[in-house]
Each structure stands twice: as C-alpha cells, then as structure tokens.
Scaffold this motif. Structure first.
Motif, PDB file in Angstrom:
ATOM      1  N   ARG A  96       0.885  -1.172   0.000  1.00 31.98           N
ATOM      2  CA  ARG A  96       0.000   0.000   0.000  1.00 31.98           C
ATOM      3  C   ARG A  96       0.919   1.217   0.000  1.00 31.98           C
ATOM      4  O   ARG A  96       1.848   1.296   0.807  1.00 31.98           O
ATOM      5  N   VAL A  97       0.655   2.169  -0.908  1.00 35.72           N
ATOM      6  CA  VAL A  97       1.613   3.253  -1.105  1.00 35.72           C
ATOM      7  C   VAL A  97       0.878   4.551  -1.436  1.00 35.72           C
ATOM      8  O   VAL A  97      -0.180   4.548  -2.073  1.00 35.72           O
ATOM      9  N   THR A  98       1.433   5.652  -0.978  1.00 38.21           N
ATOM     10  CA  THR A  98       0.971   6.984  -1.338  1.00 38.21           C
ATOM     11  C   THR A  98       1.699   7.446  -2.593  1.00 38.21           C
ATOM     12  O   THR A  98       2.887   7.197  -2.748  1.00 38.21           O
ATOM     13  N   TYR A  99       0.961   8.118  -3.477  1.00 32.53           N
ATOM     14  CA  TYR A  99       1.606   8.661  -4.677  1.00 32.53           C
ATOM     15  C   TYR A  99       0.891   9.931  -5.106  1.00 32.53           C
ATOM     16  O   TYR A  99      -0.208  10.247  -4.632  1.00 32.53           O
ATOM     17  N   ARG A 100       1.522  10.653  -6.003  1.00 32.40           N
ATOM     18  CA  ARG A 100       0.922  11.842  -6.587  1.00 32.40           C
ATOM     19  C   ARG A 100       1.366  11.932  -8.046  1.00 32.40           C
ATOM     20  O   ARG A 100       2.333  11.268  -8.447  1.00 32.40           O
ATOM     21  N   VAL A 101       0.673  12.736  -8.818  1.00 31.81           N
ATOM     22  CA  VAL A 101       1.000  12.943 -10.216  1.00 31.81           C
ATOM     23  C   VAL A 101       1.608  14.339 -10.346  1.00 31.81           C
ATOM     24  O   VAL A 101       0.972  15.335  -9.985  1.00 31.81           O
ATOM     25  N   LEU A 102       2.839  14.399 -10.841  1.00 31.31           N
ATOM     26  CA  LEU A 102       3.528  15.671 -11.000  1.00 31.31           C
ATOM     27  C   LEU A 102       3.451  16.119 -12.456  1.00 31.31           C
ATOM     28  O   LEU A 102       3.875  15.389 -13.362  1.00 31.31           O
ATOM     29  N   VAL A 103       2.902  17.303 -12.675  1.00 31.31           N
ATOM     30  CA  VAL A 103       2.903  17.947 -13.990  1.00 31.31           C
ATOM     31  C   VAL A 103       3.763  19.197 -13.841  1.00 31.31           C
ATOM     32  O   VAL A 103       3.328  20.187 -13.225  1.00 31.31           O
ATOM     33  N   GLY A 104       4.976  19.128 -14.327  1.00 30.82           N
ATOM     34  CA  GLY A 104       5.927  20.191 -14.018  1.00 30.82           C
ATOM     35  C   GLY A 104       6.209  20.181 -12.526  1.00 30.82           C
ATOM     36  O   GLY A 104       6.537  19.148 -11.939  1.00 30.82           O
ATOM     37  N   ARG A 127      -2.634  13.998  -3.144  1.00 27.35           N
ATOM     38  CA  ARG A 127      -2.059  12.662  -3.032  1.00 27.35           C
ATOM     39  C   ARG A 127      -3.163  11.620  -3.156  1.00 27.35           C
ATOM     40  O   ARG A 127      -4.322  11.889  -2.831  1.00 27.35           O
ATOM     41  N   SER A 128      -2.777  10.426  -3.586  1.00 30.16           N
ATOM     42  CA  SER A 128      -3.701   9.299  -3.679  1.00 30.16           C
ATOM     43  C   SER A 128      -3.061   8.075  -3.050  1.00 30.16           C
ATOM     44  O   SER A 128      -1.843   8.034  -2.807  1.00 30.16           O
ATOM     45  N   LEU A 129      -3.885   7.059  -2.784  1.00 32.77           N
ATOM     46  CA  LEU A 129      -3.424   5.816  -2.172  1.00 32.77           C
ATOM     47  C   LEU A 129      -3.660   4.672  -3.147  1.00 32.77           C
ATOM     48  O   LEU A 129      -4.748   4.529  -3.698  1.00 32.77           O
ATOM     49  N   ALA A 130      -2.633   3.850  -3.340  1.00 30.52           N
ATOM     50  CA  ALA A 130      -2.751   2.647  -4.170  1.00 30.52           C
ATOM     51  C   ALA A 130      -2.485   1.431  -3.303  1.00 30.52           C
ATOM     52  O   ALA A 130      -1.612   1.448  -2.433  1.00 30.52           O
ATOM     53  N   ALA A 131      -3.233   0.368  -3.546  1.00 30.46           N
ATOM     54  CA  ALA A 131      -3.037  -0.884  -2.811  1.00 30.46           C
ATOM     55  C   ALA A 131      -3.135  -2.043  -3.791  1.00 30.46           C
ATOM     56  O   ALA A 131      -4.027  -2.070  -4.646  1.00 30.46           O
ATOM     57  N   THR A 132      -2.216  -2.999  -3.688  1.00 32.74           N
ATOM     58  CA  THR A 132      -2.313  -4.195  -4.511  1.00 32.74           C
ATOM     59  C   THR A 132      -3.504  -5.026  -4.043  1.00 32.74           C
ATOM     60  O   THR A 132      -3.933  -4.921  -2.876  1.00 32.74           O
ATOM     61  N   PRO A 133      -4.064  -5.867  -4.915  1.00 32.41           N
ATOM     62  CA  PRO A 133      -5.243  -6.646  -4.516  1.00 32.41           C
ATOM     63  C   PRO A 133      -5.010  -7.550  -3.311  1.00 32.41           C
ATOM     64  O   PRO A 133      -5.978  -7.894  -2.615  1.00 32.41           O
ATOM     65  N   ASP A 134      -3.758  -7.931  -3.044  1.00 34.86           N
ATOM     66  CA  ASP A 134      -3.492  -8.802  -1.897  1.00 34.86           C
ATOM     67  C   ASP A 134      -3.085  -8.032  -0.649  1.00 34.86           C
ATOM     68  O   ASP A 134      -2.754  -8.636   0.372  1.00 34.86           O
ATOM     69  N   ALA A 135      -3.092  -6.703  -0.696  1.00 33.49           N
ATOM     70  CA  ALA A 135      -2.790  -5.926   0.512  1.00 33.49           C
ATOM     71  C   ALA A 135      -3.906  -6.119   1.530  1.00 33.49           C
ATOM     72  O   ALA A 135      -5.086  -6.109   1.173  1.00 33.49           O
ATOM     73  N   PRO A 136      -3.573  -6.310   2.811  1.00 32.20           N
ATOM     74  CA  PRO A 136      -4.617  -6.489   3.820  1.00 32.20           C
ATOM     75  C   PRO A 136      -5.542  -5.279   3.873  1.00 32.20           C
ATOM     76  O   PRO A 136      -5.115  -4.142   3.629  1.00 32.20           O
ATOM     77  N   PRO A 137      -6.810  -5.489   4.180  1.00 29.79           N
ATOM     78  CA  PRO A 137      -7.746  -4.356   4.262  1.00 29.79           C
ATOM     79  C   PRO A 137      -7.408  -3.443   5.425  1.00 29.79           C
ATOM     80  O   PRO A 137      -6.715  -3.834   6.376  1.00 29.79           O
ATOM     81  N   GLY A 194       5.889   0.430   2.482  1.00 31.00           N
ATOM     82  CA  GLY A 194       7.197   0.989   2.710  1.00 31.00           C
ATOM     83  C   GLY A 194       7.106   1.982   3.859  1.00 31.00           C
ATOM     84  O   GLY A 194       6.270   1.855   4.758  1.00 31.00           O
ATOM     85  N   HIS A 195       7.978   2.994   3.811  1.00 24.79           N
ATOM     86  CA  HIS A 195       8.007   4.014   4.872  1.00 24.79           C
ATOM     87  C   HIS A 195       6.953   5.050   4.525  1.00 24.79           C
ATOM     88  O   HIS A 195       7.244   6.102   3.954  1.00 24.79           O
ATOM     89  N   ASP A 196       5.709   4.753   4.888  1.00 23.60           N
ATOM     90  CA  ASP A 196       4.588   5.464   4.272  1.00 23.60           C
ATOM     91  C   ASP A 196       3.392   5.430   5.209  1.00 23.60           C
ATOM     92  O   ASP A 196       2.976   4.371   5.676  1.00 23.60           O
ATOM     93  N   ARG A 197       2.808   6.608   5.461  1.00 21.56           N
ATOM     94  CA  ARG A 197       1.658   6.693   6.350  1.00 21.56           C
ATOM     95  C   ARG A 197       0.476   5.875   5.853  1.00 21.56           C
ATOM     96  O   ARG A 197      -0.361   5.437   6.639  1.00 21.56           O
ATOM     97  N   ALA A 198       0.421   5.621   4.524  1.00 24.75           N
ATOM     98  CA  ALA A 198      -0.645   4.781   3.991  1.00 24.75           C
ATOM     99  C   ALA A 198      -0.625   3.390   4.609  1.00 24.75           C
ATOM    100  O   ALA A 198      -1.674   2.771   4.811  1.00 24.75           O
ATOM    101  N   GLY A 199       0.555   2.884   4.919  1.00 23.92           N
ATOM    102  CA  GLY A 199       0.662   1.566   5.533  1.00 23.92           C
ATOM    103  C   GLY A 199       0.587   1.584   7.045  1.00 23.92           C
ATOM    104  O   GLY A 199       0.421   0.534   7.667  1.00 23.92           O
ATOM    105  N   TRP A 200       0.732   2.735   7.647  1.00 25.59           N
ATOM    106  CA  TRP A 200       0.723   2.821   9.112  1.00 25.59           C
ATOM    107  C   TRP A 200      -0.681   2.933   9.683  1.00 25.59           C
ATOM    108  O   TRP A 200      -0.873   2.814  10.896  1.00 25.59           O
TER     109      TRP A 200
END
Length: 364
Positions: free
Chosen positions: A85-93, A110-120, A345-351
C-alpha cells in the motif's frame, strides 16, 4: 513492461475497454488497475492531459508516464511487489495532483494505491481530493515557552473520551488521513476503547523528535495541563503516545527518559538508525545498527512498566535491522512488546491500520 495489446483496446487486460483518448474510455477509467505477474503485480496508472510523472512515497523512484499514440492518454504500467500500500501523486511540471481516476485520496494532492493482496484497512474511509475530513471542535492554542512559537492542538473524545492518546504529527492525521473518523468507527465496532485523541502538530520534526528532552518537558508541563482544563473528558494517567518515523523514535525516547509520563507507546517505522549527526551523512541508515536508542538500552534500564507495540513496513529493507535490534533490546529490558510488519514501505498509507490496532493493544 508492456503486455500484448490490440489497437482498439490496448488496456483490456486491466479491464479497461475501448480506445484510449475517447470519451467512452475516460468514462470507464479507474486506476490503479492491477493484474498478477510473476510474484507480484503489474499496475496501470493513467493521466489525461499532458506529460506527467508518478511520484511514489519512499517505495520507488519517480516513474515517467508515456503518451498513447498522440492522444491525451498518458500511462504507466508499473511492476509492484506483492502486499503493498503506497501513497503517490501525479507531478505535472512542479505542480502535484491527486489521481483523478482513483477514489482513495490523502489530502488535496495525493492518492493511495493498494495491490489486490494488501490487507484491508477497516474504518479508514476513502476521501477524494475535494473531500474535507471533519475537524474536532475542541482546539487548544498552545504557545510554548520551551519550544517557541504557537500551534493549534485539536482534541477529540472517542466514545465519550478516556485515556489520552497523543498523536504526533497531528496535522497529517487531521488533513491527510482522517484519524478522527477512523478512531470513531473502530470504537463503534468495539475494536477501540473510549479514548481522547490529542493531535499534536510538529513545527520542526528533526529538532523536536530527536532524542532531546525539550518536547517532552513541554508536553508534560505546558500542553497536558491545558488538555486537562479543556472540558473534554481526558484520563492523563493512562497516556498512550503514537508516533511514526522520527515520531516513533521520540515515543520510545520518552518511555526511556520520562517513564513517569509515558508507559504505553505505538511505534510505526521508528527511525532507530538515528544518532547525533546521522542525518548529515550521505546514507543516514548506514551507521551503527539501532543508533542512539540501542546504545541507551544497552546501558541498562528497567522497562517493566512499558507496553510497546512496534510495527514497520515489510518493504522497508534498510530499516529492518535497526527496528529488529531495538525490538529485541526493548523486550530484554522488561517491556511487554508486540511486533508486527505492515504491507508498505516508509509510508503513512501503511501505518494507518497499525495505528488503530496498536493503540488499542497498548491500552490493554
């Protein structure tokens, strides 16, 4: 990595029909979309407009998006490990955006992405970029003599209020991840006892969360008396401190040096590599394993009153030796210890899930 495609529906393998760039294609677009490959996943990300870059938090270097055949469709097919599970963003310039095709956001950009097997992660609602999390009605204007400056501390009774839970980096848990909503939902589900959240913002994380007494003297002598007087039910005798990264380091430091104040902590991805001067090194994590905290634990301390929950992301490979040694030494010092690993990873999305679970555990 590119999958075999056809011209009309090049992303059909991801469940996206139609030709990129058409109105029908964009109406159906939802990302990230993932399919299994090897021992992980291939995840599709989309952007409509001009060139852009995917910027992941801590897990991966930036990933440029590619244009599809001169259309307004920009895409990336990103190999992703299992359980992430990871936080990401889209950078335009230089401008950051949330992913408009992903309903799971973290603040405005920012947005959050999770693989289908990531725990809920039950109890944490999906908030889009335009959604505003509710703010606690009780706020304290804290003007600190010890730390300098003013800051606004929010206080929220969960289930009517109870033991105080200090959330370090409180503004992140207010504005990026709706901790107030999540704690309320966990309490309503019977998974969290009544508590009083005190969300403490940081002004200078490196200075305040390093192993120095000023923050904890200020919390003890200045802020907690204000909490006691704010009119919200707050039990200061069963205090829990929850911190992440440098905040996790600071939480365990407080348990070592202020045991009369801190006897319950929830620590996610604690920066136990830290020692004086380490942050100025080319690779701060390459220093002595366990850093200053391990050195302090080796000199002897009685932690028999401490309940300490440790969690770290399973994808944080460089962090694991530092965290594993600290976990072992803390338990040897007599603490009641809980150890877990999150799909991040080192990411509040996973904490987020560990925060709820471990605060409840710390309270027994």
């Amino acid at each position: 990595m590119r999958l075999a495609t056809d011209a009309e529906s090049p992303f059909a393998a991801f469940g996206l029909p139609g030709r990129p760039g058409t109105d029908a294609f964009w109406a159906a677009a939802r990302t990230p979309a993932s399919i299994p490959v090897d021992d992980g996943w291939l995840s599709l990300f989309l952007w409509r407009g001009s060139g852009a870059v995917l910027d992941f938090e801590s897990w991966s270097p930036p990933v440029p998006l590619c244009q599809w055949e001169g259309t307004d469709c920009w895409y990336a097919e990103v190999p992703v490990p299992a359980r992430l599970r990871v936080t990401y963003r889209v950078l335009v310039g230089d401008v950051a955006h949330a992913d408009p095709f992903n309903p799971a956001g973290a603040g405005a950009d920012r947005s959050l992405a999770a693989t289908p097997d990531a725990p809920p992660q039950p109890h944490w609602p999906d908030l889009g970029a335009d959604d505003v999390p509710p703010l606690p009605r009780t706020r304290i204007r804290w003007s600190s003599d010890r730390l300098g400056g003013r800051r606004t501390v929010r206080v929220h009774p969960v289930g009517g209020g109870g033991p105080v839970v200090l959330l370090l980096d409180g503004d992140d848990w207010l504005y990026l991840h709706p901790a107030v909503v999540a704690f309320d939902a966990a309490a309503a589900a019977g998974e969290m006892p009544p508590v009083t959240l005190v969300l403490v913002p940081a002004k200078d994380r490196e200075a305040e969360f390093a192993c120095r007494p000023a923050l904890w003297e200020a919390l003890r002598d200045e802020l907690l008396p204000l909490v006691g007087d704010c009119g919200v039910p707050a039990d200061l005798d069963r205090l829990v401190v929850a911190g992440q990264s440098l905040g996790g380091l600071s939480a365990l430091y407080a348990a070592l040096e202020f045991p009369e104040l801190v006897s319950r902590i929830a620590c996610q991805s604690g920066s136990f590599w830290w020692s004086p001067g380490a942050q100025a090194l080319p690779d701060p994590l390459a220093g002595p394993v366990g850093g200053a905290i391990a050195d302090r634990l080796r000199r002897g301390v009685d932690l028999s009153r401490l309940r300490c929950a440790f969690d770290v992301g399973e994808h944080e490979r460089p962090m694991l030796p530092h965290c594993e040694l600290t976990e072992t030494l803390t338990e040897r010092a007599g603490a009641t210890v809980r150890v877990s690993r999150s799909a991040s990873g080192h990411d509040r999305a996973g904490w987020r899930h560990a925060l709820l679970r471990d605060v409840a555990w710390a309270l027994g």
